[in-house]
Design a protein around this motif. Structure first.
Motif, PDB file in Angstrom:
ATOM      1  N   GLU A   1     -56.221 -16.684  24.232  1.00 43.65           N
ATOM      2  CA  GLU A   1     -55.361 -16.365  23.081  1.00 43.65           C
ATOM      3  C   GLU A   1     -56.182 -15.688  21.990  1.00 43.65           C
ATOM      4  N   ARG A   2     -57.373 -16.247  21.701  1.00 46.41           N
ATOM      5  CA  ARG A   2     -58.226 -15.648  20.672  1.00 46.41           C
ATOM      6  C   ARG A   2     -58.651 -14.226  21.073  1.00 46.41           C
ATOM      7  N   ASN A   3     -58.921 -14.034  22.366  1.00 45.45           N
ATOM      8  CA  ASN A   3     -59.328 -12.723  22.849  1.00 45.45           C
ATOM      9  C   ASN A   3     -58.202 -11.696  22.700  1.00 45.45           C
ATOM     10  N   GLU A   4     -56.960 -12.119  22.960  1.00 45.51           N
ATOM     11  CA  GLU A   4     -55.813 -11.211  22.787  1.00 45.51           C
ATOM     12  C   GLU A   4     -55.658 -10.802  21.328  1.00 45.51           C
ATOM     13  N   GLU A   5     -55.851 -11.733  20.397  1.00 37.23           N
ATOM     14  CA  GLU A   5     -55.753 -11.404  18.969  1.00 37.23           C
ATOM     15  C   GLU A   5     -56.830 -10.411  18.580  1.00 37.23           C
ATOM     16  N   LEU A   6     -58.042 -10.567  19.127  1.00 37.26           N
ATOM     17  CA  LEU A   6     -59.111  -9.621  18.819  1.00 37.26           C
ATOM     18  C   LEU A   6     -58.796  -8.234  19.366  1.00 37.26           C
ATOM     19  N   LYS A   7     -58.188  -8.152  20.558  1.00 41.96           N
ATOM     20  CA  LYS A   7     -57.812  -6.854  21.121  1.00 41.96           C
ATOM     21  C   LYS A   7     -56.728  -6.169  20.273  1.00 41.96           C
ATOM     22  N   LYS A   8     -55.820  -6.970  19.699  1.00 40.01           N
ATOM     23  CA  LYS A   8     -54.800  -6.383  18.822  1.00 40.01           C
ATOM     24  C   LYS A   8     -55.454  -5.785  17.590  1.00 40.01           C
ATOM     25  N   LEU A   9     -56.451  -6.508  17.044  1.00 33.90           N
ATOM     26  CA  LEU A   9     -57.162  -5.964  15.886  1.00 33.90           C
ATOM     27  C   LEU A   9     -57.915  -4.692  16.273  1.00 33.90           C
ATOM     28  N   GLN A  10     -58.469  -4.646  17.506  1.00 34.37           N
ATOM     29  CA  GLN A  10     -59.142  -3.436  17.978  1.00 34.37           C
ATOM     30  C   GLN A  10     -58.170  -2.263  18.060  1.00 34.37           C
ATOM     31  N   SER A  11     -56.946  -2.546  18.508  1.00 32.45           N
ATOM     32  CA  SER A  11     -55.937  -1.487  18.585  1.00 32.45           C
ATOM     33  C   SER A  11     -55.579  -0.974  17.192  1.00 32.45           C
ATOM     34  N   SER A  12     -55.444  -1.890  16.210  1.00 30.17           N
ATOM     35  CA  SER A  12     -55.157  -1.474  14.836  1.00 30.17           C
ATOM     36  C   SER A  12     -56.293  -0.649  14.262  1.00 30.17           C
ATOM     37  N   LEU A  13     -57.532  -1.024  14.593  1.00 32.46           N
ATOM     38  CA  LEU A  13     -58.682  -0.290  14.081  1.00 32.46           C
ATOM     39  C   LEU A  13     -58.720   1.131  14.643  1.00 32.46           C
ATOM     40  N   SER A  14     -58.316   1.290  15.898  1.00 27.72           N
ATOM     41  CA  SER A  14     -58.332   2.624  16.505  1.00 27.72           C
ATOM     42  C   SER A  14     -57.323   3.563  15.845  1.00 27.72           C
ATOM     43  N   ARG A  15     -56.294   3.018  15.220  1.00 34.49           N
ATOM     44  CA  ARG A  15     -55.270   3.857  14.559  1.00 34.49           C
ATOM     45  C   ARG A  15     -55.645   4.200  13.115  1.00 34.49           C
ATOM     46  N   GLN A  16     -56.638   3.535  12.568  1.00 39.99           N
ATOM     47  CA  GLN A  16     -57.032   3.792  11.189  1.00 39.99           C
ATOM     48  C   GLN A  16     -57.852   5.072  11.088  1.00 39.99           C
ATOM     49  N   GLU A  17     -57.648   5.835  10.002  1.00 46.14           N
ATOM     50  CA  GLU A  17     -58.433   7.032   9.725  1.00 46.14           C
ATOM     51  C   GLU A  17     -59.472   6.691   8.673  1.00 46.14           C
ATOM     52  N   ALA A  18     -60.736   6.949   8.993  1.00 45.38           N
ATOM     53  CA  ALA A  18     -61.814   6.605   8.069  1.00 45.38           C
ATOM     54  C   ALA A  18     -61.944   7.655   6.989  1.00 45.38           C
ATOM     55  N   ILE A  19     -62.505   7.229   5.865  1.00 43.34           N
ATOM     56  CA  ILE A  19     -62.785   8.186   4.794  1.00 43.34           C
ATOM     57  C   ILE A  19     -63.964   9.061   5.226  1.00 43.34           C
ATOM     58  N   GLU A  20     -64.182  10.184   4.501  1.00 39.51           N
ATOM     59  CA  GLU A  20     -65.188  11.153   4.924  1.00 39.51           C
ATOM     60  C   GLU A  20     -66.588  10.540   4.957  1.00 39.51           C
ATOM     61  N   SER A  21     -66.919   9.743   3.969  1.00 31.68           N
ATOM     62  CA  SER A  21     -68.271   9.192   3.879  1.00 31.68           C
ATOM     63  C   SER A  21     -68.511   8.053   4.843  1.00 31.68           C
ATOM     64  N   ALA A  22     -67.469   7.539   5.490  1.00 32.34           N
ATOM     65  CA  ALA A  22     -67.636   6.380   6.371  1.00 32.34           C
ATOM     66  C   ALA A  22     -67.238   6.699   7.802  1.00 32.34           C
ATOM     67  N   GLY A  23     -67.220   7.990   8.169  1.00 38.05           N
ATOM     68  CA  GLY A  23     -66.793   8.349   9.519  1.00 38.05           C
ATOM     69  C   GLY A  23     -67.747   7.826  10.582  1.00 38.05           C
ATOM     70  N   LEU A  24     -69.092   8.004  10.345  1.00 32.32           N
ATOM     71  CA  LEU A  24     -70.082   7.542  11.318  1.00 32.32           C
ATOM     72  C   LEU A  24     -70.083   6.021  11.426  1.00 32.32           C
ATOM     73  N   ASN A  25     -69.975   5.366  10.290  1.00 26.60           N
ATOM     74  CA  ASN A  25     -69.951   3.895  10.297  1.00 26.60           C
ATOM     75  C   ASN A  25     -68.716   3.371  11.027  1.00 26.60           C
ATOM     76  N   MET A  26     -67.594   4.076  10.852  1.00 29.14           N
ATOM     77  CA  MET A  26     -66.362   3.640  11.512  1.00 29.14           C
ATOM     78  C   MET A  26     -66.515   3.731  13.029  1.00 29.14           C
ATOM     79  N   ARG A  27     -67.138   4.835  13.527  1.00 32.74           N
ATOM     80  CA  ARG A  27     -67.333   4.966  14.973  1.00 32.74           C
ATOM     81  C   ARG A  27     -68.266   3.865  15.500  1.00 32.74           C
TER      82      ARG A  27
END
Length: 489
Positions: free
Chosen positions: A77-103
């Motif tokens: 169950e905990r692993n599924e919640e973490l995967k959902k957060l990973q999916s949300s993170l993949s949809r986020q657009e990073a700001i210009e100064s944090a593009g490398l950190n986001m990747r």
């Protein structure tokens, strides 16, 4: 410009200006709010991912200790919640100064999930503590995720700080403009409202003053002169035309009333001069005494009743009498009618003596009795009954004259009650059998004028079921009260 067009222009213009200012202020606040929400969503996501990695490590550690199915289910169950957060993170657009950190943050999260799976896979090995190396790597990756999350949060705050300062400055400027426009708009609105109200209320006030003077009887006052070509100028002209028509109508009505008064006076004079009262009364007295000497007592009584009846009928019609006098006169009239119809009719009375002191116009009851005889019971061979009932109540005296004759239809009853359609003083055609020449319309109208009260008369009747005429006399008609004599002209 008329008032309607002016209001259609001014009011929408004020509304558009107010709405424009409100829209600009709202749009500025909305931009700030959207930017703040975007930044806050990313910051919260970073924080949630950091916390969830630690929760996952704790859950997998519990499973490594007890190897139970419940611990495994909790970890999944905990692993599924973490995967959902990973999916949300993949949809986020990073700001210009944090593009490398986001990747890097995304790669760390993917690595951590892979390492967790490696821990589970190593449990299938027969070697003891085969999972230790994978677990140690996962812990290290979790620490990197935490550090990277804090670094991303710092970059977000640093990036939006000057942007927010700029937005706040623009918002402050917009607020100042909004206040200035609001104050200016308020001043213009007050001035326009005062100007419009002045253009509306001043002509109305002048027309009201003119109407008050006319209501006090001053028909010579002229309506106000309004220069503006709008609805009030038309109203003022119509008011003046109505005033002229009213003056002409009053003049014509005065002429008609004067003519009717002269005609009525002439009719009464002719009616009273048709018979010499002294000669007639003396002749009837001689006839009464002669009949009494000859032993014809009934003829003597009839002659006396006829004399009293004529004397009462020749009284002035503009002088009130008590209801008691009217009842006595009605009895005299019925005595004469009974001599004519004999046993075919019966007269019944039910009279409350307390109600006989009210004042009524002269010749009120006799015309109604005559109407009952002529149209109700004259054609009956036997069993005809006429009843006079007088009852006294605190607020009124109720007089009811009823018969069991032919009755009348609803149309006839409504016609009798519609005495307002006959002008006061108009000549009525005497009905057949009437000795006074005063019809029921005349009686009802005189009662209304005498008491200055409408709806005094009720008629209950139906074909073949007799007729009852009810007169409701108000208590103000008591003899001790001051009641001016009626003008029956």
């Amino acid at each position: 410009m008329n008032m309607r067009r002016m209001l259609f222009i001014v009011i929408p213009a004020m509304l558009i200006l107010n709405n424009a200012v409100s829209f600009f202020i709202f749009q500025s606040g909305r931009t700030v709010q959207q930017s703040y929400n975007m930044m806050l969503d990313r910051v919260l996501l970073y924080k949630q991912i950091d916390q969830q990695t630690r929760i996952n490590l704790s859950a997998i550690n519990v499973y490594l200790m007890d190897r139970s199915d419940s611990s495994l289910e909790l970890y999944k169950e905990r692993n599924e919640e973490l995967k959902k957060l990973q999916s949300s993170l993949s949809r986020q657009e990073a700001i210009e100064s944090a593009g490398l950190n986001m990747r890097g943050f995304r790669h760390l999260l993917s690595t951590f999930i892979s390492q967790e799976q490696s821990i589970l896979n190593s449990l299938e090995s027969t070697a003891p503590l085969a999972y230790a190396a994978a677990y140690t790597e996962a812990e290290t990756t979790a620490e990197f995720i935490q550090e990277e999350a804090y670094q991303l949060i710092d970059l977000e705050l640093s990036y939006y700080q000057p942007f927010y300062k700029k937005i706040l400055v623009q918002t402050e400027v917009m607020n100042h403009w909004g206040i200035a426009v609001f104050v200016l708009n308020t001043i213009i609105s007050v001035m326009l409202a005062y100007w419009i109200s002045l253009r509306i209320t001043r002509p109305i006030q002048e027309l009201v003053e003119t109407a008050e003077q006319i209501s006090e009887g001053n028909l010579q006052v002229r309506p106000p002169s309004i220069d503006a070509h709008n609805e009030f100028s038309v109203l003022s002209e119509a008011f003046g035309q109505m005033q002229n028509n009213l003056q002409l109508l009053i003049e014509k009505e005065k002429e008609g009333l004067e003519k009717d008064r002269l005609v009525k006076e002439l009719e009464l004079e002719v009616l009273q001069n048709q018979i010499n009262p002294h000669f007639l009364f003396n002749s009837l007295n001689v006839m009464s005494k002669l009949a009494l000497l000859e032993g014809a007592e009934q003829t003597s009584d009839l002659t006396v009743s006829m004399s009293n009846l004529l004397r009462y009928n020749l009284r002035k019609l503009d002088r009130p009498v008590t209801l008691r006098e009217e009842v006595e006169h009605a009895k005299e009239y019925f005595f004469i009618q009974q001599a004519r119809f004999r046993e075919r009719i019966r007269f019944e009375t039910e009279i409350d003596e307390a109600g006989l002191d009210v004042l009524v116009p002269v010749l009120t009851l006799q015309p109604i009795l005559e109407n009952g005889f002529v149209h109700g019971i004259e054609g009956m061979e036997e069993g005809a009954v006429v009843k006079l009932t007088i009852s006294c109540e605190p607020s009124e005296t109720r007089v009811a004259i009823s018969d069991n004759g032919a009755g009348m239809s609803k149309e006839v009853r409504d016609s009798l009650l519609n005495y307002d359609s006959n002008r006061l003083g108009a000549r009525e055609v005497p009905e057949k059998g009437h000795s006074t020449g005063l019809g029921t319309h005349n009686v009802f109208k005189r009662l209304e004028l005498f008491y200055n009260k409408k709806d005094m008369i009720e008629i209950e009747s139906a074909p073949g079921k007799g007729t009852t005429v009810i007169i409701r006399i108000p208590a103000t008609g008591k003899e001790e009260s001051h009641v001016p004599p009626t003008d029956n002209r």
